[in-house]
Write an enzyme that holds these catalytic residues in place. Structure first.
Site, PDB file in Angstrom:
ATOM      1  N   GLY A 184       0.887  -1.133  -0.026  1.00 35.14           N
ATOM      2  CA  GLY A 184      -0.042  -0.106   0.057  1.00 35.14           C
ATOM      3  C   GLY A 184       0.812   1.305   0.044  1.00 35.14           C
ATOM      4  CG  ASN A 185      -0.227   4.798  -1.528  1.00 33.22           C
ATOM      5  OD1 ASN A 185      -1.038   5.389  -0.743  1.00 33.22           O
ATOM      6  ND2 ASN A 185      -0.689   3.962  -2.605  1.00 33.22           N
ATOM      7  CE1 TYR A 186       3.840   4.881   5.657  1.00 34.95           C
ATOM      8  CE2 TYR A 186       5.423   5.671   3.771  1.00 34.95           C
ATOM      9  CZ  TYR A 186       5.128   4.882   4.905  1.00 34.95           C
ATOM     10  OH  TYR A 186       6.298   4.319   5.322  1.00 34.95           O
TER      11      TYR A 186
ATOM     12  CB  ALA B 203      -2.160   7.354  -3.825  1.00 36.40           C
TER      13      ALA B 203
END
Ligand code: CTP
Length: 401
Positions: free
Chosen positions: A208-210, A276
């Site tokens: 995943g990402n932030y 994102a």
């Protein structure tokens, strides 16, 4: 429905002033910020304490606060307000406003405001139909002021006739309708993607990402506040939409976001791709939790589908498409390439080099580049304010202003 609206409520000396207590309550309940200005005579009919408590703001009445040497700036108030509502308004105040007389704070504020003015008269039947009052009201209408006609019925004088101030619920409805009619994106259907996507490795782990989703959610709220029906396709975030015009579709993976975006874009006026999206996803994910071993674990990843790219390919001439670019180097050039490869109308660029920009922050510093390569740079602002800049750009695109 009046979320974020700033309203000055003027109250003048009429027996109907008791109704302004209900009115202020209704306005506040709808989300408006209300500042009450009372004429000196209004205070004979209803107390400033009542109005201050209900409006949750200090009531203004005098030019000066003699105790602390301050003055109440009618100019600042005039710039602050989105609407000035005077309810009840007497024949006397109407006459003064029609002639530009400004011998109290309410009247000086009236002359200073830049926003629309709505008045709800309350007076005796004979006063209302007197040619002087009729003429003064016509004069105010010629200035663009909006009159909420009084209703017929029993008057405080005991006489029957037209002169009763309209009921607070009806005044509220007219105010809501007024703001609604100004909403430029009314009945437009707009998709917003927001947040990260999670690409499953096994039942408990993901790539995943932030992304916090804050930028996408702020855009969705701003669009909805301007009347749009928003389909918010959201990856896993801890946020919830506020405006009831937002329909949230929860998705987890890039594939789910792709499926939902394709489905809803078909009948939409446009889309803003603020998510994102993970660029890669594991080639396979296991049904059982991967056990820890002594050897390295190689995770094979394959590219995800480019959602914005696919919408860009399917875009009809009356649909718009906005993308985001979060870049670390060669920002402008990379962003320009994405406008072309994804067939975007404009792209919102934020650079990770700018302090306070990007994931997790409440602020963002953006540059908007449109398909004609016009570049607009904005200051570091709260994401809620950045959302306004983006939505303004969308509006100029849709209405070619
Ligand atoms: N985007 C998308 N689907 C993807 C990847 C990105 O819809 N699979 C959208 C993003 O929501 C954003 C825009 O495309 O609006 C640009 O995203 P970005 O990650 O900057 O671009 P990529 O195409 O992924 O290119 P790269 O990561 O190589 O810069």
């Amino acid at each position: 429905m009046l979320n974020g609206k700033k309203i000055i409520l003027g109250v003048t000396g009429s027996i109907a002033a008791y109704k302004s207590a209900s009115l202020v309550r209704l306005l506040v309940k709808q989300g408006a910020t209300v500042k009450v200005i009372m004429t000196p005579l209004a205070k004979e009919f209803i107390t400033p304490v009542t109005m201050a408590t209900l409006s949750q703001n200090t009531v203004l009445s005098n030019f000066f606060n003699h105790d602390n040497g301050e003055w109440n700036s009618h100019v600042d108030l005039g710039i602050w307000a989105d609407l000035m509502l005077i309810a009840p308004i007497t024949a006397n105040t109407i006459a003064k406003m029609a002639n530009g007389i400004c011998d109290n704070l309410l009247l000086t504020t009236y002359l200073s405001v830049r926003c629309p003015v709505v008045i709800a008269p309350a007076m005796d039947f004979d006063m209302f139909k007197h040619p002087a009052t009729v003429k003064n009201i016509k004069t105010l209408q010629s200035y663009g002021n909006i009159v909420i006609e009084p209703s017929k019925g029993e008057l405080a004088s005991g006489l029957q006739g037209k002169g009763r101030m309209e009921e607070p619920e009806i005044i509220l409805k007219k105010i809501i309708d007024f703001f609604d009619s100004k909403k430029k994106l009314k009945s437009k259907k707009i998709i917003v993607t927001a947040g990260p996507t999670y690409e499953s490795i096994d039942p408990v782990r993901f790539v995943g990402n932030y992304s916090s989703g804050k930028m996408g959610y702020a855009i969705a709220e701003e669009l909805a506040n301007n009347g749009a029906n928003v389909i918010l396709i959201s990856g896993p975030v801890s946020l919830s939409p506020i405006n009831s015009n937002i329909t949230k579709i929860d998705v987890k993976s890039a594939q789910e976001m792709y499926d939902a975006s394709i489905k809803y874009f078909e009948n939409a006026d446009g889309a803003i791709m603020a998510a994102a999206v993970a660029d890669f996803t594991p080639v396979s994910s296991t049904d059982n939790k991967l056990k820890r071993g002594k050897n390295n674990l190689n995770l094979e990843l394959k590219p995800t589908k480019d959602i914005a790219g696919e919408l860009g390919r399917n875009k009809k001439h009356n649909q718009f498409l906005v993308g985001f670019a979060l870049e670390t180097n060669n920002e402008i050039e990379n962003a320009k390439q994405k406008i072309v490869s994804k067939n975007l109308d404009f792209i919102v660029l934020n650079s990770l080099k700018d302090k306070g920009s990007g994931f997790q922050f409440d602020t963002n510093k953006i540059t908007i580049i449109d398909k004609n390569n016009k570049i607009e740079k904005f200051e570091l602002k709260l994401k809620t304010q950045v959302a306004k800049d983006i939505v303004n750009k969308v509006q100029s695109l849709m209405f070619k202003v």
